[in-house]
Motif scaffolding. Sequence first.
Motif: not given
Length: 122
Positions: A40-51, A54-60
């Motif tokens: 976002a403007p003025g903010k650092e890059r943030e990890l949102v989600a990954w997979i 094998g299909g395991s998922t993670n979210f902020v």
Amino acid sequence: QVQLVESGGGLVQPGGSLRLSCAASGSGFSVYTMGWYRQAPGKERELVAWITVGGSTNFVDSVKGRFTISRDNVKNTVLLQMNSLKPEDTAVYYCYADARDITFPSLVRRYWGQGTQVTVSS
């Protein structure tokens, strides 16, 4: 070399939905983890989600219960389904893929998409 092409960003009202897609192409590599960052403007890059492959998922925490992530390992694509969007989700979203060189497996690199704008506003 891996190229990532993103699509699906845009303008949506609060409470609405968007789906982002990202396709990895190239040869001589094996993709394992794929995911999305946002900035976002003025903010650092943030990890949102990954997979993982094998299909395991993670979210902020801020998107849990609202976003889902899925992938097609044959097509090397990843989708981010974003529901119940909030103004604070407004950002440029970047797809990434961690890929291993098939010929030299010790060579691992993270590749990035060009970014797609998501704006949540009434």
